[in-house]
Design a protein around this motif. Sequence first.
Motif, PDB file in Angstrom:
ATOM      1  N   LEU A 117     -15.926  -6.181  -4.682  1.00 18.06           N
ATOM      2  CA  LEU A 117     -17.323  -5.723  -4.778  1.00 18.06           C
ATOM      3  C   LEU A 117     -17.675  -5.260  -6.187  1.00 18.06           C
ATOM      4  O   LEU A 117     -18.829  -5.280  -6.582  1.00 18.06           O
ATOM      5  N   SER A 118     -16.651  -4.804  -6.909  1.00 14.68           N
ATOM      6  CA  SER A 118     -16.986  -4.189  -8.208  1.00 14.68           C
ATOM      7  C   SER A 118     -17.003  -5.215  -9.335  1.00 14.68           C
ATOM      8  O   SER A 118     -16.711  -6.374  -9.140  1.00 14.68           O
TER       9      SER A 118
ATOM     10  N   THR B  29      -8.625  -4.667   3.373  1.00 15.69           N
ATOM     11  CA  THR B  29      -9.809  -3.853   3.091  1.00 15.69           C
ATOM     12  C   THR B  29      -9.863  -3.476   1.615  1.00 15.69           C
ATOM     13  O   THR B  29     -10.924  -3.560   0.978  1.00 15.69           O
ATOM     14  N   VAL B  30      -8.730  -3.068   1.084  1.00 12.32           N
ATOM     15  CA  VAL B  30      -8.700  -2.672  -0.329  1.00 12.32           C
ATOM     16  C   VAL B  30      -9.022  -3.887  -1.214  1.00 12.32           C
ATOM     17  O   VAL B  30      -9.766  -3.775  -2.190  1.00 12.32           O
TER      18      VAL B  30
ATOM     19  N   ALA C 147      -7.810   2.744   5.084  1.00 12.17           N
ATOM     20  CA  ALA C 147      -8.358   2.602   3.729  1.00 12.17           C
ATOM     21  C   ALA C 147      -9.441   3.646   3.469  1.00 12.17           C
ATOM     22  O   ALA C 147      -9.524   4.211   2.374  1.00 12.17           O
ATOM     23  N   ALA C 148     -10.269   3.915   4.480  1.00 11.11           N
ATOM     24  CA  ALA C 148     -11.303   4.946   4.325  1.00 11.11           C
ATOM     25  C   ALA C 148     -10.659   6.304   4.075  1.00 11.11           C
ATOM     26  O   ALA C 148     -11.108   7.078   3.228  1.00 11.11           O
ATOM     27  N   ALA C 149      -9.577   6.594   4.805  1.00 10.01           N
ATOM     28  CA  ALA C 149      -8.872   7.867   4.618  1.00 10.01           C
ATOM     29  C   ALA C 149      -8.343   7.968   3.187  1.00 10.01           C
ATOM     30  O   ALA C 149      -8.471   9.022   2.542  1.00 10.01           O
ATOM     31  N   LEU C 150      -7.786   6.895   2.680  1.00  9.34           N
ATOM     32  CA  LEU C 150      -7.276   6.899   1.305  1.00  9.34           C
ATOM     33  C   LEU C 150      -8.444   7.034   0.319  1.00  9.34           C
ATOM     34  O   LEU C 150      -8.347   7.755  -0.678  1.00  9.34           O
ATOM     35  N   ALA C 151      -9.569   6.353   0.609  1.00  9.08           N
ATOM     36  CA  ALA C 151     -10.750   6.478  -0.253  1.00  9.08           C
ATOM     37  C   ALA C 151     -11.218   7.930  -0.309  1.00  9.08           C
ATOM     38  O   ALA C 151     -11.612   8.433  -1.364  1.00  9.08           O
TER      39      ALA C 151
ATOM     40  N   ARG D  11     -10.907  -6.418  -0.335  1.00  6.84           N
ATOM     41  CA  ARG D  11     -12.352  -6.661  -0.175  1.00  6.84           C
ATOM     42  C   ARG D  11     -13.165  -5.718  -1.054  1.00  6.84           C
ATOM     43  O   ARG D  11     -14.123  -6.139  -1.721  1.00  6.84           O
ATOM     44  N   LEU D  12     -12.781  -4.436  -1.085  1.00  2.93           N
ATOM     45  CA  LEU D  12     -13.502  -3.472  -1.926  1.00  2.93           C
ATOM     46  C   LEU D  12     -13.383  -3.865  -3.399  1.00  2.93           C
ATOM     47  O   LEU D  12     -14.350  -3.757  -4.152  1.00  2.93           O
TER      48      LEU D  12
ATOM     49  N   ARG E 149      -9.134  -0.565   8.262  1.00  4.71           N
ATOM     50  CA  ARG E 149     -10.349  -0.095   7.594  1.00  4.71           C
ATOM     51  C   ARG E 149     -10.385   1.423   7.562  1.00  4.71           C
ATOM     52  O   ARG E 149     -10.813   2.045   6.591  1.00  4.71           O
ATOM     53  N   GLN E 150      -9.907   2.031   8.662  1.00  3.37           N
ATOM     54  CA  GLN E 150      -9.939   3.495   8.737  1.00  3.37           C
ATOM     55  C   GLN E 150      -8.835   4.120   7.881  1.00  3.37           C
ATOM     56  O   GLN E 150      -9.045   5.178   7.279  1.00  3.37           O
TER      57      GLN E 150
ATOM     58  N   MET F 261       0.854  -1.197   0.000  1.00  2.65           N
ATOM     59  CA  MET F 261       0.000   0.000   0.000  1.00  2.65           C
ATOM     60  C   MET F 261       0.889   1.246   0.000  1.00  2.65           C
ATOM     61  O   MET F 261       1.276   1.743   1.051  1.00  2.65           O
TER      62      MET F 261
END
Lengths: 367, 367
Positions: free
Chosen positions: B366-367, B359-360, B229-233, B362-363, B226-227, B1
């Motif tokens: 989804l797509s 987390t990344v 990854a959320a920050a990067l998102a 897992r996301l 997860r947090q 990452m």
Amino acid sequence: MRTALCETFGIEHPIVGFTPSEHVAAAISRAGGLGVLGCVRFNDADELDTVLDWMDANTDGKPYGVDVVMPMKVPQEGTSVDLGELVPPEHRRFVDRTLSELGVPELPSEQQQSDAVLGWLHSVARAHVDVALKHPVKLIANALGSPPKDVIDEAHDAGVLVAALAGKGDHAVSHVDKGVDIVVAQGHEAGGHTGEIASMVLVPEVVDAVGDRVPVLAAGGIGSGRQVAAALALGASGAWMGSYWLTTSEYAMTAGDTAMQRALVSAGSADTVRSRIYTGKPARLLKTKWTEAWESPEAPEPLPMPLQNILVSEAHQRIMRSDDPEVVSMPVGQIVGRMNAVRSVQDVMSELVRDTEKTVARLGELS
Amino acid sequence: MRTALCETFGIEHPIVGFTPSEHVAAAISRAGGLGVLGCVRFNDADELDTVLDWMDANTDGKPYGVDVVMPMKVPQEGTSVDLGELVPPEHRRFVDRTLSELGVPELPSEQQQSDAVLGWLHSVARAHVDVALKHPVKLIANALGSPPKDVIDEAHDAGVLVAALAGKGDHAVSHVDKGVDIVVAQGHEAGGHTGEIASMVLVPEVVDAVGDRVPVLAAGGIGSGRQVAAALALGASGAWMGSYWLTTSEYAMTAGDTAMQRALVSAGSADTVRSRIYTGKPARLLKTKWTEAWESPEAPEPLPMPLQNILVSEAHQRIMRSDDPEVVSMPVGQIVGRMNAVRSVQDVMSELVRDTEKTVARLGELS
């Protein structure tokens, strides 16, 4: 971008849209999300019935839900007249004086003494549930936590899922223990009733607290694909969005309240305040001259729910009619800073989905 | 990452760790992040010099930074004696009475009248910068926004980047206009000095406001992959984490303050409060009997910075010595709810990196 939530509801995108407007709710469902109609404004359950008939005719057979406001504990309540007598006269005088100072005209005489919003009353919320279950709703959400057990059972018997908002991990667990099927983790930044803990911390906390038992929706601060992707990263199965639809063209069809939309479009993310003045419980509102007046040293303490809403109900009607963007009473989240234009629901949804996918692709390239 | 931030600093993971402990800062750098040592506790710049010598010897040549507390406007200031005279006697009486009611012993006589924490003074913060620039630091961060222009120039002349914390989009733009190289978008949920806007809303707002000019770090509410990854998102180039290191085993090496760590480990995400009692500016602290005392009706209004810190400085020393988990004065964010064990920095970093990647992935599925 599909999650288990999409299978659960038969929807295309993991985006649930809460809105008091049937035009918005239907458009969200038609655009591939799950539109959830807020019922609190329907004092008369028959009126809700008529609106749900309209929803049935305008959702192209796509799933939708409703949102009621039902305290977990059944309160003692009388008629609206009894409750009105509990509102102290000095509170009424403060409201009258403030509206007059803010230049908000009185209601035309034929509209005076109209009812307060009774949707906050338990009996009215129950009637909403009864009416909703006669329609093909897929979800009943409760803004104040888990509904009473018999309401949950009634929904389940009709094959309808129940969602409850939670602002803490242990509240979420308590909702699930009572039979709730979906938890909406509502962060501090959200509009309306909201707790202290922000989404970044709250969402994974609630996800961990409920484990595999139920899916969690992230609510609060979502108005872009980056934020939807962040919600999914935090472990949510989807996004619950409320504020963002207030500046859609479909919302104007219901409310016709252009001053409110103008105020929202020009507000920044710092222009909200969390206050008890809307319902008696802490709710995030647009910061305007009305909320500022309640922060002055002369202002009384807001009353408990449901008395505060009875106190300000006529004020809300007067404020809405006055059409002044500087005097608005409107729940909205910090995402208001991103609500900078009036657009169609379909536009909003397409951009959300596209940007969520773009964000996930960007993250994939980092590893 | 890896993000662009990794190239900028020559670090392995896009994780910047702020901490007042040199043991933690060095361990963060050794673990592949960027350790940033908080300097505010060094009243004597020579003491900082000695600690940075230690950092140079204990970071295996890995990059690190320092954090100073420097108001944008250079204040008028006298000596600490002058400032002490501006503290009203009734404030001192309240502090003395409260500590006595909470059972916090007085300092041993040889430690009495020790200096207040002077790192909040501009002149001291400047001395910190001068000392830091004699060491191979890669970053000077300022907790109170952009430092004065000559400080930025001095850092740039030495090839050192400057970071500034921002709680609003327009503050971030103003920092970048003044020459700041990295913006730390610090959300409401963060520990220490923090604004009103939560990370979910603030981070993309700051990212959009500064555009391609500088990278943005997300601060507030981060303590899991997860947090991160959320920050990067949300568009951040990395995570800025402060609170989470307070419960590392390395932190105990500096502070030896086991009551504080016990209090943090047992606290939940709702156990913080945003208050002016620590420095005079709103800062999020652990909720304890000390913060509650300041919320009582008899408590005086906190003083402005730097007077409030002078007022409570001896109280902080007394509280620390008393070793009582119920009476702690400690800045910490809402992420304290996830700080449930004392672990090594390397453990924390490994788990963060592993879970971010998970987390990344897992996301991506989804797509």
